[in-house]
Structures are given as C-alpha cells and as structure tokens.
Scaffold this motif. Structure first.
Motif, PDB file in Angstrom:
ATOM      1  N   ILE A  50       0.886  -1.132   0.026  1.00 11.88           N
ATOM      2  CA  ILE A  50      -0.187   0.205   0.111  1.00 11.88           C
ATOM      3  C   ILE A  50       0.521   0.871   0.097  1.00 11.88           C
ATOM      4  CG2 ILE A  50      -1.970   1.073   1.012  1.00 11.88           C
ATOM      5  CD1 ILE A  50      -2.573  -1.589  -0.165  1.00 11.88           C
ATOM      6  N   GLU A  51       0.939   2.295  -1.094  1.00 13.32           N
ATOM      7  CA  GLU A  51       1.483   3.399  -0.886  1.00 13.32           C
ATOM      8  C   GLU A  51       0.766   4.834  -0.463  1.00 13.32           C
ATOM      9  OE1 GLU A  51       3.403   3.214  -4.644  1.00 13.32           O
ATOM     10  OE2 GLU A  51       4.926   2.612  -3.752  1.00 13.32           O
ATOM     11  N   THR A  52       0.118   4.398  -1.185  1.00 15.68           N
ATOM     12  CA  THR A  52      -1.432   6.159  -0.173  1.00 15.68           C
ATOM     13  C   THR A  52      -2.251   5.731   0.097  1.00 15.68           C
ATOM     14  OG1 THR A  52      -1.920   6.605  -2.686  1.00 15.68           O
ATOM     15  CG2 THR A  52       0.088   7.586  -2.131  1.00 15.68           C
ATOM     16  N   VAL A  53      -2.915   6.121   0.861  1.00 20.97           N
ATOM     17  CA  VAL A  53      -4.495   6.264   1.585  1.00 20.97           C
ATOM     18  C   VAL A  53      -4.743   7.569   2.094  1.00 20.97           C
ATOM     19  CG1 VAL A  53      -5.820   4.995   2.895  1.00 20.97           C
ATOM     20  CG2 VAL A  53      -3.797   3.883   2.640  1.00 20.97           C
ATOM     21  N   ASN A  54      -5.819   8.066   1.042  1.00 20.54           N
ATOM     22  CA  ASN A  54      -5.961   9.032   1.488  1.00 20.54           C
ATOM     23  C   ASN A  54      -7.716   9.263   1.012  1.00 20.54           C
ATOM     24  OD1 ASN A  54      -6.352   9.689  -1.377  1.00 20.54           O
ATOM     25  ND2 ASN A  54      -4.520   9.894  -1.822  1.00 20.54           N
ATOM     26  N   ASP A  55      -8.681  10.132   1.434  1.00 19.21           N
ATOM     27  CA  ASP A  55      -9.910  10.560   0.800  1.00 19.21           C
ATOM     28  C   ASP A  55     -10.184  10.068  -0.146  1.00 19.21           C
ATOM     29  OD1 ASP A  55     -10.355  11.389   3.591  1.00 19.21           O
ATOM     30  OD2 ASP A  55      -9.788  13.712   3.238  1.00 19.21           O
ATOM     31  N   ASP A  56      -9.271   9.552  -1.407  1.00 26.24           N
ATOM     32  CA  ASP A  56     -10.196   9.206  -2.654  1.00 26.24           C
ATOM     33  C   ASP A  56      -9.991   7.917  -2.511  1.00 26.24           C
ATOM     34  OD1 ASP A  56     -10.469  11.749  -3.238  1.00 26.24           O
ATOM     35  OD2 ASP A  56      -8.698  12.318  -4.338  1.00 26.24           O
ATOM     36  N   GLY A  57      -9.469   6.974  -2.016  1.00 32.34           N
ATOM     37  CA  GLY A  57      -9.038   5.963  -2.223  1.00 32.34           C
ATOM     38  C   GLY A  57      -8.096   5.183  -1.301  1.00 32.34           C
ATOM     39  N   VAL A  58      -7.233   4.370  -1.670  1.00 31.39           N
ATOM     40  CA  VAL A  58      -5.839   3.068  -1.601  1.00 31.39           C
ATOM     41  C   VAL A  58      -4.633   3.914  -3.596  1.00 31.39           C
ATOM     42  CG1 VAL A  58      -5.242   1.799  -1.282  1.00 31.39           C
ATOM     43  CG2 VAL A  58      -6.770   2.200   0.645  1.00 31.39           C
ATOM     44  N   ARG A  59      -3.702   3.402  -3.063  1.00 28.88           N
ATOM     45  CA  ARG A  59      -3.475   3.632  -3.921  1.00 28.88           C
ATOM     46  C   ARG A  59      -2.216   2.343  -3.900  1.00 28.88           C
ATOM     47  NH1 ARG A  59       1.939   5.270  -7.858  1.00 28.88           N
ATOM     48  NH2 ARG A  59       1.328   4.851  -9.532  1.00 28.88           N
ATOM     49  N   LEU A  60      -2.141   1.118  -4.604  1.00 25.01           N
ATOM     50  CA  LEU A  60      -1.181  -0.321  -4.489  1.00 25.01           C
ATOM     51  C   LEU A  60      -0.347  -0.591  -4.838  1.00 25.01           C
ATOM     52  CD1 LEU A  60      -2.005  -3.212  -5.887  1.00 25.01           C
ATOM     53  CD2 LEU A  60      -4.411  -2.385  -4.184  1.00 25.01           C
ATOM     54  N   LYS A  61       1.070  -0.449  -5.024  1.00 26.56           N
ATOM     55  CA  LYS A  61       1.887  -1.488  -5.800  1.00 26.56           C
ATOM     56  C   LYS A  61       2.031  -3.444  -5.870  1.00 26.56           C
ATOM     57  CE  LYS A  61       7.328  -1.248  -6.383  1.00 26.56           C
ATOM     58  NZ  LYS A  61       8.312  -1.409  -6.055  1.00 26.56           N
ATOM     59  N   TYR A  62       1.448  -3.283  -6.905  1.00 28.60           N
ATOM     60  CA  TYR A  62       1.752  -4.731  -7.435  1.00 28.60           C
ATOM     61  C   TYR A  62       3.203  -5.558  -8.064  1.00 28.60           C
ATOM     62  CZ  TYR A  62      -0.002  -9.816  -8.270  1.00 28.60           C
ATOM     63  OH  TYR A  62      -0.419 -10.844  -9.677  1.00 28.60           O
ATOM     64  N   SER A  63       4.156  -5.962  -7.482  1.00 26.21           N
ATOM     65  CA  SER A  63       5.015  -7.483  -7.570  1.00 26.21           C
ATOM     66  C   SER A  63       4.946  -8.284  -8.100  1.00 26.21           C
ATOM     67  CB  SER A  63       6.107  -6.698  -7.009  1.00 26.21           C
ATOM     68  OG  SER A  63       6.904  -7.025  -7.672  1.00 26.21           O
ATOM     69  N   LEU A  84       3.275  -3.501 -11.294  1.00 25.18           N
ATOM     70  CA  LEU A  84       2.424  -2.108 -11.777  1.00 25.18           C
ATOM     71  C   LEU A  84       1.799  -1.770 -10.138  1.00 25.18           C
ATOM     72  CD1 LEU A  84      -0.930  -4.105 -10.974  1.00 25.18           C
ATOM     73  CD2 LEU A  84       0.131  -5.102 -13.208  1.00 25.18           C
ATOM     74  N   TYR A  85       0.435  -0.578 -10.799  1.00 26.37           N
ATOM     75  CA  TYR A  85      -0.766  -0.188 -10.177  1.00 26.37           C
ATOM     76  C   TYR A  85      -1.608  -0.276 -10.360  1.00 26.37           C
ATOM     77  CZ  TYR A  85       4.774   2.191  -8.767  1.00 26.37           C
ATOM     78  OH  TYR A  85       5.889   2.005  -9.234  1.00 26.37           O
ATOM     79  N   ARG A  86      -1.784  -0.173  -9.314  1.00 26.71           N
ATOM     80  CA  ARG A  86      -3.654  -0.241  -8.760  1.00 26.71           C
ATOM     81  C   ARG A  86      -4.549   0.597  -7.608  1.00 26.71           C
ATOM     82  NH1 ARG A  86      -7.347  -4.596  -9.375  1.00 26.71           N
ATOM     83  NH2 ARG A  86      -5.869  -5.542 -11.118  1.00 26.71           N
ATOM     84  N   THR A  87      -5.600   1.489  -8.293  1.00 27.03           N
ATOM     85  CA  THR A  87      -6.119   2.657  -7.897  1.00 27.03           C
ATOM     86  C   THR A  87      -7.269   2.704  -7.613  1.00 27.03           C
ATOM     87  OG1 THR A  87      -4.480   4.491  -7.977  1.00 27.03           O
ATOM     88  CG2 THR A  87      -6.142   4.779  -7.244  1.00 27.03           C
ATOM     89  N   VAL A  88      -7.674   2.279  -5.897  1.00 30.08           N
ATOM     90  CA  VAL A  88      -8.741   1.663  -5.536  1.00 30.08           C
ATOM     91  C   VAL A  88      -9.725   3.098  -5.731  1.00 30.08           C
ATOM     92  CG1 VAL A  88     -10.526   0.399  -4.993  1.00 30.08           C
ATOM     93  CG2 VAL A  88      -8.340  -0.392  -5.743  1.00 30.08           C
ATOM     94  N   ARG A  89     -11.289   3.178  -5.459  1.00 28.04           N
ATOM     95  CA  ARG A  89     -12.294   4.681  -4.996  1.00 28.04           C
ATOM     96  C   ARG A  89     -12.341   4.082  -3.873  1.00 28.04           C
ATOM     97  NH1 ARG A  89     -16.092   6.303  -9.586  1.00 28.04           N
ATOM     98  NH2 ARG A  89     -17.069   4.149  -8.861  1.00 28.04           N
TER      99      ARG A  89
END
Length: 441
Positions: A50-63, A84-89
């Motif tokens: 998990i790279e970022t968590v904020n009011d918009d959602g989560v961004r994660l790095k997948y390796s 790759l990266y995945r952002t989830v609202r």
C-alpha cells in the motif's frame, strides 16, 4: 462458593476477549501483503504494498516474478517480471460488489466499481448479517487494453462473472498468517459460490475496516485428474486439483503510529481510514519469486540507542518486534527480505527491512549478526543448500556495501531445507520455512 464462581466466570468473560483478541491489520501506507501461489517448479509470491491512503481511496504497488510456460514452444519456462499499480476508489472499497482479482499490464490502473485484492465492507457485512451477497470476479484477459467504458467493446466488464456467494458456517475460520514475523491465526469469513460451473471459495478477513482476502480457491477440483489416466497419457498431475489457489502467507505492517488515525500524516502519504472498509487483500493472479528458497525479512526501527528495547505492545510493528527479539533472545526469523525466483538477487521490496536492520546495528554498535538462509524442500538438498548460502551472502553484502555496516560484524551461512519450522506440504508451511534468520552475538 457460588458467589466466588459467579465472580470468577464474570472476570473470565470480561478479560478473555481482550487477551485473545485477534491483531488488527491496519490499512495504511507501508502495509505489505505477500500471496503464495503453487506451481510445479516451486512456489512464487506476489507482493502488494500500500503506497497511499487518502480520502479518494488507495493506491497499491503490485510486483510479481514467476515462471511462465510457452505451450507453443519446447523451450523451458521463462522468468517473467512486472510491476504495476492499482488505484481503488474509496466509494468502491466501501460498497462495490465486483472484485477485480486479476493483475495484468493490460489493465488500467483505475477500474471503477471494483475492488482490487480484497472485498468491500458492504459484501463482508452482507455475508455476516444476511448470510449471502452478490459478488463478481473476473476471468483472465486475452485482449489488449480493454476499455473501462461499458459501451465500448472489448471492455473490462466483459470478463466479469457474477454469482451469489453464501457464507459457510456461523463462526469465523482461523487462517494461519505470518504477521510482523510472528505466526498467528487471523479470523476469516468463509464464503462459497458457483461461477459458471467453477466452484469457488473465499476467506475474507473478518474486519470491516480492511476485509482483505486471506485465501481464494477458484475452480475447486477443476484440474483433478485420475492418477492412472494421467500416467497412461503421460500427463504430469497438476500441483493442485484446483484451477487457482492463492493464499496470503505474510503480512508486514510498517505503519507509523501517527498514520493509524484518520487525519494524521503528510499530504498524499495518507492515513489509515477508519470506517472506510478499504480492502487491500490478496487473491490475485500472479506472484513474486521465492521459489525453492529463503525469501524472508522483517522491519526494524525502535528502541533507544544502546538500550534494550521495551516489550512491544499489541500494536507494535515488525520493526519493534525485530529489535526486541534480538535484544531479548538474540534470535529472530524475518520474512520480508524477498529474492527473485530461485535466485540470490534481492528485490526492491526488501529495502525497508534491510535499512531497518542496518539502523538497529548502528544503534547497537556492540552487536554482531549471523545471517542464516533457510529454504523449503522444493528442489534437491544440494541446490537448496547452495541457494540458501548465496542468499545469506547477498544480505550480508548489501548491509555492508550499501548501508556501511562493517563486514567484520556479519557472517553468512546457509542451511538449505535442513531446519524447517513447519511442514513442507502446505503453502503456508513452505512460506514459514523460507526465511532469513538473524542470530546476535
């Protein structure tokens, strides 16, 4: 006597839940989940951070690093790597019923209406209260860059499979996981459904704040082959009778204490978001190479210079646990130093752990460490012994050359598969056996 028994029973009922409460898995930057996947050449592991968590959602790095067969060629399997990266609202992590468990470079980073590696809070709540929920998963993609526009074809949603999943049992199922280097059991809600003829089951962490997928079986018994028929046809029996089996085997929480409450943390780094049900779980199609080897690690960073660290609390991260274990017992197994598949090449996701080990050694200049590599039993004894030695040497060299730790304070050894911590017959058992062991002197 009756009053005494009543008082004692009341005390047990009051205190026991607190003593045996399952550790939480906070959703915050730095949370890392490792999913093991079995294949004939050995286990491989996908790493999600998990790279970022904020009011918009989560961004994660997948390796992922895994061996891939080309069925149109007689060439041996090739090692495939991608990140790759995945952002989830946030809104999807709260209420989505589509679970995009596939990971591919062809997919867009943001796929509206889906979660990524866990279910939503709404699905978990429905399973717990109503006993069932609608849930959609996805088949693999053969097309290039599918659209996220439902009116344009091909699009991502063309590959969805939606079914009703039903809860199994009335109490959580306990799933073994290594959390911050400690083997524990986490409670999960088990659910089953039939996706176009493929019987499938899920084990979702019983936590509405972070309902990660701890285990996922797709196409149960779909690859089952009668051994006699397989032998006559010259078919090697698949490593699993199921079409796809994925399991979270390691979780590392590097969350800074200030990030555990909403509103803390610098902009764009993001705090944990209580009540959002931001699912960052694991049923993914892909993994990262641990192979037949000693993939392992931990975090570190606590304690005052030179002093013995105090006992870590229930919310302590891997950093605190590592330093305390070395100070108290002189020994610790770590599980977040990751290696390429069947290789001694250290992967990028290992950097936090290596940096923390170096920080601990700087705070304790009188400490010396033996770095011991251990593997599972996939592969020959000699191969595993050699691989474990090379991986231990790689760790020592990195600590010395990159982080400036005197080489005289470090010694590398390998033990191959000779000192297992658990059975080699299961994914979680082999994951526990693949480790880097630190011994203080």
């Amino acid at each position: 006597m009756t009053n005494y028994k009543t008082a004692f029973a009341t005390l047990v009922l009051t205190v026991a839940p607190a003593l045996h409460a399952a550790p939480t898995v906070p959703l915050c930057p730095g949370l890392t989940l490792v999913t093991a996947v079995n294949q004939s050449g050995g286990d491989y592991e996908s790493i999600k951070t998990i790279e970022t968590v904020n009011d918009d959602g989560v961004r994660l790095k997948y390796s992922v690093e895994r061996l891939v067969d080309d069925f149109l060629s007689n060439d041996p399997p090739k090692l495939t790597k991608f990140t790759l990266y995945r952002t989830v609202r946030r809104v999807d992590l709260v209420s989505a019923t589509l679970y995009e468990q596939q990971f591919s470079t062809e997919l867009p980073e943001l796929i509206p209406e889906t979660t990524a590696i866990g279910t939503s809070s709404a699905v978990l709540e429905a399973l717990k209260t109503a006993g069932e929920s609608k849930l959609g998963i996805f088949i693999a993609y053969s097309q290039k860059q599918p659209s996220i526009d439902r009116n344009v074809h091909p699009n991502v949603f063309d590959n969805q499979m939606v079914a009703t999943v039903t809860r199994v049992g009335t109490v959580p199922v306990m799933i073994p996981v290594i959390l911050n280097d400690e083997p524990i059991m986490l409670p999960a809600i088990q659910a089953q459904g039939d996706f176009f003829g493929d019987k499938t089951e899920f084990f979702f962490l019983d936590d509405p704040e972070n309902p990660i997928t701890l285990k996922f079986r797709f196409g149960i018994d779909g690859n089952k082959i009668d051994p006699t028929i397989a032998k006559l046809r010259g078919i090697e029996t698949p490593p699993s009778a199921d079409k796809d089996v994925l399991q979270v085997v390691k979780i590392t929480a590097r969350c800074a204490q200030g990030n555990l409450q909403s509103g803390d943390g610098p902009p764009n780094s993001g705090p944990a978001v209580p009540g959002s049900g931001l699912g960052a779980g694991a049923a993914s199609a892909g993994g990262a190479g641990s192979g037949a080897g000693a993939g392992s690690g931990s975090n570190s960073a606590a304690g005052a210079g030179g002093a013995v660290p105090t006992e870590p609390g229930a919310g302590a991260g891997a950093a605190d646990n590592l330093e305390h274990a070395l100070a108290k017992s002189g020994h610790v197994d770590i599980y977040s130093i990751y290696f390429s598949f069947n290789s001694d090449e250290i992967r990028d996701e290992s950097e936090p752990t290596l940096r923390e080990i170096a920080d601990i050694l700087r705070r304790h200049p009188d400490w010396k460490l033996a770095v011991n590599g251990h593997t599972d039993n996939i592969g020959s004894d000699q191969y595993n012994l050699d691989l474990s030695r090379r991986r231990a040497v790689a760790v020592v060299n990195t600590l010395s050359q990159r982080y400036g730790i005197a080489a005289a304070r470090l010694v590398a050894s390998g033990f191959g598969e000779s000192q297992p911590k658990d059975t080699n017959d299961t994914l979680e058992g082999r994951a526990k056996n693949r480790r880097v062991e630190l011994v203080r002197s």
